[in-house]
Design a protein around this motif. Structure first.
Motif, mmCIF file in Angstrom:
data_model
loop_
_atom_site.group_PDB
_atom_site.id
_atom_site.type_symbol
_atom_site.label_atom_id
_atom_site.label_comp_id
_atom_site.label_asym_id
_atom_site.label_seq_id
_atom_site.Cartn_x
_atom_site.Cartn_y
_atom_site.Cartn_z
ATOM 1 N N ARG A 330 12.426 -17.943 -21.644
ATOM 2 C CA ARG A 330 12.205 -19.365 -21.856
ATOM 3 C C ARG A 330 10.797 -19.624 -22.360
ATOM 4 N NH1 ARG A 330 16.309 -22.698 -22.297
ATOM 5 N NH2 ARG A 330 15.117 -24.419 -21.414
ATOM 6 N N THR A 331 10.710 -20.389 -23.408
ATOM 7 C CA THR A 331 9.451 -20.930 -23.916
ATOM 8 C C THR A 331 9.693 -22.403 -24.215
ATOM 9 O OG1 THR A 331 8.637 -18.866 -24.886
ATOM 10 C CG2 THR A 331 7.763 -20.909 -25.796
ATOM 11 N N GLN A 338 15.735 -11.956 -28.796
ATOM 12 C CA GLN A 338 15.287 -11.006 -29.813
ATOM 13 C C GLN A 338 16.122 -11.140 -31.081
ATOM 14 O OE1 GLN A 338 14.136 -7.027 -28.760
ATOM 15 N NE2 GLN A 338 15.173 -6.145 -30.529
ATOM 16 N N HIS A 339 17.424 -11.326 -30.911
ATOM 17 C CA HIS A 339 18.312 -11.449 -32.061
ATOM 18 C C HIS A 339 17.882 -12.617 -32.947
ATOM 19 C CE1 HIS A 339 22.081 -12.325 -34.245
ATOM 20 N NE2 HIS A 339 22.365 -11.054 -34.060
ATOM 21 N N GLY A 340 17.634 -13.765 -32.327
ATOM 22 C CA GLY A 340 17.261 -14.935 -33.109
ATOM 23 C C GLY A 340 15.916 -14.789 -33.773
ATOM 24 N N LEU A 341 14.938 -14.221 -33.055
ATOM 25 C CA LEU A 341 13.604 -14.067 -33.618
ATOM 26 C C LEU A 341 13.585 -13.001 -34.711
ATOM 27 C CD1 LEU A 341 10.732 -15.085 -33.480
ATOM 28 C CD2 LEU A 341 10.285 -13.484 -31.606
ATOM 29 N N GLU A 342 14.321 -11.916 -34.502
ATOM 30 C CA GLU A 342 14.382 -10.870 -35.523
ATOM 31 C C GLU A 342 14.959 -11.397 -36.830
ATOM 32 O OE1 GLU A 342 17.426 -7.390 -36.003
ATOM 33 O OE2 GLU A 342 15.827 -6.699 -34.679
ATOM 34 N N ALA A 361 7.032 -14.125 -25.114
ATOM 35 C CA ALA A 361 7.457 -15.498 -24.819
ATOM 36 C C ALA A 361 6.759 -15.975 -23.558
ATOM 37 C CB ALA A 361 8.968 -15.549 -24.650
ATOM 38 N N GLU A 362 5.812 -16.892 -23.707
ATOM 39 C CA GLU A 362 5.104 -17.484 -22.581
ATOM 40 C C GLU A 362 5.696 -18.865 -22.300
ATOM 41 O OE1 GLU A 362 1.022 -17.441 -23.732
ATOM 42 O OE2 GLU A 362 0.887 -15.236 -23.724
#
Length: 438
Positions: A330-331, A338-342, A361-362
């Motif tokens: 959660r951010t 990872q899938h979405g960011l990749e 992700a902070e």
């Protein structure tokens, strides 16, 4: 038709879901009888009324990963121990590793399933196997499948000190490697190592025909990037150490379950119900496994299974593996996966030359670092920041790093000595490596 040597089911022996069900039920009685010989299933099954149909099988409880762990090492064994050919353990990424073992006959089935690649493996191929060999099944599986099809196999274990990236590139180039088996990330690192060695990945490896990949999430954007880098198809595989290959990719890019060799169910943990298709956790009953039969084994992978027709003509159900992409952090008000960011990272223009990245992700901020040449750094940072905001609706801090920051140049070019243990040293030699030689 049935495979002419092994006698196992082969392509063309079925023409749709009903034919597959007939084939599965024909073998199921034997599969259950094998299972009943193991201590675990002997205690679980009613030996006087063993299930003989898929409907009766559905009345059995699921076999879990914890069941395998609790029965370590040989509580699932269904043959005399002297009949075993190999023993393996899973990687343990989801907890304590699970044991797994196979007879020589099991290995025929395993090898045939892995060799079902639409691009084909033949005696003309040189196959580089670049996944772990120690305890895991993955390296041995590709090795055996290559030998089954007559290929020259190059055992390039990616956990061996004897096979640094510079050597991988040399072997690929000098031996004319035609096929490779690895996790997708390896393909990107090879490209960087090839560049460091003065080779062009898409031009100086003309023998290369395809890259076989599996074992980690692969987005469509990263797949396309790898394919463009090397100029060949990227063909994905799905399976596990406990089961071997379960699905492979067809020429149309869809993943098909090997339903002629295993029975599949989709389990909904929220309701406890099972069905043939839809979304849920994949449950597997391998149909031709003698050493360690598994009845209704829950892989705990979230999947979507469909029996819709595919233009490839394989007449096998299709699967999308969802679980490997679902976990996130959660951010702000969003869950970052990872899938979405990749997908966002590898959607940056190719000429930015972004291949390696990491993120943290902070609670209030997503921090992303990417390797990118200085001339493209500002543009890449701005574009990825905007993409993150658009996709996730959160603030991010994208930092461009010089190439070599995440994957050190030395890791791409070093050729460390491979030494053996010895007891006698000269006066000026380091005898600290007398026994521990790495």
């Amino acid at each position: 038709m049935t495979h002419p040597i092994s006698g196992l089911p082969g392509s063309g022996q079925w023409h749709g879901p009903e034919d597959l069900r007939i084939l599965q039920e024909k073998q199921l009685r034997q599969t259950v009888a094998w299972a009943a010989r193991s201590p675990f299933y002997r205690d679980r099954l009613n030996l006087a009324a063993l299930p003989t149909t898929t409907a009766e099988l559905a009345g059995l409880p699921l076999t879990t990963k914890q069941d395998l762990r609790d029965n370590y090492p040989f509580g699932m064994l269904a043959v005399p121990k002297e009949r075993l050919a190999t023993y393996h353990e899973s990687s343990g990424t989801a907890g304590r590793p699970t044991p797994s073992y196979y007879t020589a006959e099991d290995w025929t089935d395993l090898s045939e399933r892995f060799a079902r690649k639409w691009i084909g493996i033949s005696g003309e191929d040189v196959l580089l196997v670049r996944t772990p060999y120690a305890l895991l099944l993955t390296g041995h599986l590709a090795h055996a499948a290559g030998l089954l099809r007559g290929a020259t196999v190059v055992p390039g274990d990616n956990r061996s000190l004897a096979m640094p990236y510079a050597r991988v590139v040399r072997v690929m180039h000098d031996l004319g490697v035609t096929l490779t088996w690895s996790v997708p990330t390896e393909c990107l690192i090879w490209a960087a190592a090839a560049d460091a060695a003065g080779h062009r990945p898409g031009a100086d490896f003309p023998a290369l025909r395809a890259l076989f990949v599996g074992g980690e999430p692969l987005t469509s954007a990263r797949r396309r990037r790898i394919s463009r880098l090397w100029g060949v198809p990227v063909i994905e595989e799905y399976g596990s150490t406990e089961t071997g290959s379960l699905a492979g990719e067809c020429p149309r890019g869809r993943m098909h379950l090997w339903a002629d060799r295993a029975l599949f169910e989709v389990y909904d943990p929220a309701t406890g119900t099972v069905r043939e298709e839809g979304e849920g956790q994949l449950v597997v009953t391998p149909l031709f496994r003698k050493a360690m039969p598994l009845l209704r084994y829950n892989l705990e992978d979230n999947v979507s299974v469909s029996y819709d027709d595919c233009a490839c003509g394989w007449n096998l159900p299709t699967i999308q593996v969802l679980g490997r992409a679902a976990f996130g952090y959660r951010t702000g008000g969003a869950t970052i996966t990872q899938h979405g960011l990749e997908e966002l990272v590898f959607s940056l223009p190719d000429f930015y030359r972004v291949m390696f990245w990491r993120a943290r992700a902070e609670p209030a901020l997503l921090r992303v670092e990417i390797e990118v040449p200085e001339e493209h750094r500002t543009a890449a940072e701005a574009e990825l920041t905007a993409s993150v905001r658009s996709a996730f609706g959160v603030d991010s801090e994208v930092t461009g790093l010089p190439p070599g920051s995440l994957i050190p140049h030395d890791a791409l070019t070093n050729m460390p000595d491979v030494v053996k243990p010895r007891g006698l040293f000269g006066p000026d030699e380091d005898w600290g490596k007398a026994l521990l030689y790495y």
